[in-house]
Design an enzyme around this catalytic site. Structure first.
Site, PDB file in Angstrom:
ATOM      1  N   SER A 268       0.813  -1.206   0.000  1.00 35.23           N
ATOM      2  CA  SER A 268       0.000   0.000   0.000  1.00 35.23           C
ATOM      3  C   SER A 268       0.856   1.270   0.000  1.00 35.23           C
ATOM      4  O   SER A 268       1.660   1.451  -0.901  1.00 35.23           O
ATOM      5  CB  SER A 268      -0.963  -0.054   1.177  1.00 35.23           C
ATOM      6  OG  SER A 268      -2.104   0.684   0.869  1.00 35.23           O
ATOM      7  N   LYS A 272       4.059   2.167  -2.539  1.00 33.34           N
ATOM      8  CA  LYS A 272       4.384   3.359  -3.334  1.00 33.34           C
ATOM      9  C   LYS A 272       5.866   3.690  -3.089  1.00 33.34           C
ATOM     10  O   LYS A 272       6.632   3.953  -4.016  1.00 33.34           O
ATOM     11  CB  LYS A 272       3.522   4.561  -2.933  1.00 33.34           C
ATOM     12  CG  LYS A 272       1.988   4.310  -2.915  1.00 33.34           C
ATOM     13  CD  LYS A 272       1.223   5.574  -2.495  1.00 33.34           C
ATOM     14  CE  LYS A 272      -0.135   5.339  -1.839  1.00 33.34           C
ATOM     15  NZ  LYS A 272      -1.168   4.731  -2.585  1.00 33.34           N
ATOM     16  N   TRP A 359     -10.323   0.661  -4.322  1.00 34.17           N
ATOM     17  CA  TRP A 359      -9.689   1.960  -4.029  1.00 34.17           C
ATOM     18  C   TRP A 359      -8.299   2.043  -4.677  1.00 34.17           C
ATOM     19  O   TRP A 359      -7.856   3.106  -5.087  1.00 34.17           O
ATOM     20  CB  TRP A 359      -9.605   2.124  -2.506  1.00 34.17           C
ATOM     21  CG  TRP A 359      -9.183   3.471  -1.999  1.00 34.17           C
ATOM     22  CD1 TRP A 359      -8.111   3.732  -1.192  1.00 34.17           C
ATOM     23  CD2 TRP A 359      -9.823   4.741  -2.200  1.00 34.17           C
ATOM     24  NE1 TRP A 359      -8.037   5.070  -0.897  1.00 34.17           N
ATOM     25  CE2 TRP A 359      -9.079   5.718  -1.502  1.00 34.17           C
ATOM     26  CE3 TRP A 359     -10.956   5.144  -2.926  1.00 34.17           C
ATOM     27  CZ2 TRP A 359      -9.430   7.066  -1.497  1.00 34.17           C
ATOM     28  CZ3 TRP A 359     -11.297   6.505  -2.921  1.00 34.17           C
ATOM     29  CH2 TRP A 359     -10.541   7.442  -2.208  1.00 34.17           C
ATOM     30  N   HIS A 409      -8.050  -5.311   0.332  1.00 31.91           N
ATOM     31  CA  HIS A 409      -6.785  -4.681   0.672  1.00 31.91           C
ATOM     32  C   HIS A 409      -6.123  -5.360   1.876  1.00 31.91           C
ATOM     33  O   HIS A 409      -6.729  -5.441   2.937  1.00 31.91           O
ATOM     34  CB  HIS A 409      -7.092  -3.216   1.007  1.00 31.91           C
ATOM     35  CG  HIS A 409      -5.916  -2.314   0.931  1.00 31.91           C
ATOM     36  ND1 HIS A 409      -5.260  -2.061  -0.247  1.00 31.91           N
ATOM     37  CD2 HIS A 409      -5.270  -1.606   1.886  1.00 31.91           C
ATOM     38  CE1 HIS A 409      -4.268  -1.210  -0.013  1.00 31.91           C
ATOM     39  NE2 HIS A 409      -4.246  -0.920   1.278  1.00 31.91           N
TER      40      HIS A 409
END
Ligand code: GCU
Length: 428
Positions: A268, A272, A359, A409
């Protein structure tokens, strides 16, 4: 016992020498980056193999010497912010136990100092298989709540830093004993060590706490006192990526770690940062980015799930202030997220998604990998082995790889099973 690592730097000297040399021979400088107002509308993701001045990128050499640096400048200037060169680190092994996990592993606790005057400090947890015949490959990943939350081992110190209050055992943003092992299912030390890999983790808040506060984190060490945050100054995600590179600075000196086989893994927001770290630091041999979504692997122009406006609103500290100009204006971006992935080429990259993780836009994460594939081809390497979003659990095991698992997620043992399989194939 300071382990003699001190890479105190002569970078500044080298850089200024380079500039003087440039004045004499006057090679053409890099194309200036357009101001936001001058950026054209591009409905499709911008081409990776076209220079800003319109020239086609036709060779591996041109990628390495011209386009790769240009793509880095674009991403830093408009999106993540510019991270400074490191002054070097110092590392001290503060404790070592050879009975981790009932004797399966060695637990090494390392204190790292970084930044100007080595004023920054990070606690690195290094777990290594005891049965090893030489230096081992390692996974390195940031964690969200402190090292103590990743394992139930009572010898791992509680982080003394600010931590978010989203898990048990955190009160008033301080980690208590009850937070020990709170997210242990995300960190399967035993399985990783059994498979012959080390597992290294560090709390991302040791480089920048995850809150909208300019006065803390590594950025504050580099900013002039009282100065405001500049438009292209590095945000938290860039600070985390920079922190990963400081851990790599240490790992390449640890005689028990194979410095040529460091895999960075992140989930998550940490996914990044993992992609950005690998983009900027070619010592990272392999990167796995799990459900990294917006500003990770997912293509913005699909406008699915989290948007730039949403991420800037909820996480105003994560990126350069300049990125806010693109709120609701994805078509003006002079990049898309395939740029970020492509900077790791031709090294192995695994983009991992959850089918119900809307998302993060799982299909957009696949599209990010697909868009990066042209650079692998240019470099004569194996790109993404799929043209269409694959079925769940069908690992696309090419050097630029992709996986989508059922569910939403998160990260757990079933994800690590895929990561291990990918790393065993591409890092051995
Ligand atoms: C939020 C955020 C995402 C991020 C995620 C996480 O959902 O919007 O961008 O990836 O948190 O880090 O878990």
């Amino acid at each position: 016992m300071w382990r003699g690592l001190c890479v105190v730097c002569c970078c500044f000297v080298l850089i200024s020498c380079g500039e003087e040399a440039a004045e004499v021979s006057a090679p053409p400088g890099p194309t200036p980056l357009p101001a936001f107002e001058e950026l054209p509308v591009q409905e499709a993701p911008p081409a990776l193999l076209e220079m800003l001045d319109g020239r086609a990128v036709e060779s591996a050499a041109q990628w390495a010497s011209e386009r790769r640096p240009e793509v880095i400048r674009i991403l830093e200037h408009y999106a993540y912010g510019e991270a400074p060169a490191s002054e070097g680190i110092a590392a001290e092994v503060v404790a070592e136990y050879d009975d981790f996990l009932n004797g399966l592993g060695v637990l090494r606790l390392v204190r790292l100092r970084y930044g100007p005057d080595l004023a920054g400090e990070a606690e690195v947890l290094v777990a290594l298989p005891k049965a090893r015949s030489g230096p081992v490959p390692v996974f390195l990943g940031l964690n969200f709540f402190g090292n103590q939350a990743t394992t139930t081992d009572p010898r791992v110190p509680l982080t003394a830093r600010w931590v978010p209050g989203r898990i048990v055992g955190v009160e008033g943003n301080r980690a208590l004993e009850a937070s020990r092992g709170a997210v242990a299912e995300r960190w399967p030390y035993e399985e990783v060590l059994r498979r012959g890999f080390g597992l290294v983790t560090v709390y991302h808040g040791d480089f920048d706490p995850d809150r909208d506060e300019d006065s803390d984190g590594v950025q504050a060490l580099y900013r002039a006192p009282g100065a405001a945050r500049g438009p292209h100054e590095w945000g938290t995600v860039a600070a985390w990526a920079w922190g990963l590179s400081r851990v790599v600075d240490y790992l390449v000196t640890d005689p028990d770690v194979d410095g040529a086989r460091i895999a960075v893994v992140g989930h998550s927001r940490n996914g990044k940062a993992a992609l950005l770290a690998s983009a900027l630091d070619e010592r990272i041999a392999l990167v796995i980015s799990n459900m990294s979504g917006c500003m990770g692997a997912a293509i913005h122009r699909r406008r699915q799930g989290e948007t730039i406006a949403a991420i800037n609103l909820f996480f105003p500290h994560w990126f350069a202030l300049e990125l806010r100009r693109f709120d609701e204006l994805e078509e003006r971006l002079p990049f898309d997220q395939h740029f970020l992935i492509a900077l790791s080429a031709p090294r192995p990259v695994l983009i991992a998604s959850g089918a119900d993780d809307g998302w993060a836009d799982p299909e957009g994460e696949f599209e990010g990998a697909r868009g990066a594939s042209v650079v692998y081809a240019l470099l004569g390497s194996e790109g993404l082995g799929a043209e269409r979003w694959p079925e769940v659990n069908a690992l696309v095991e090419t050097r630029l790889g992709y996986h989508v698992r059922p569910g939403g997620h998160g990260i757990g043992p079933e994800d690590w099973a895929v990561f291990l399989r990918f790393a065993e194939r591409h890092l051995r």
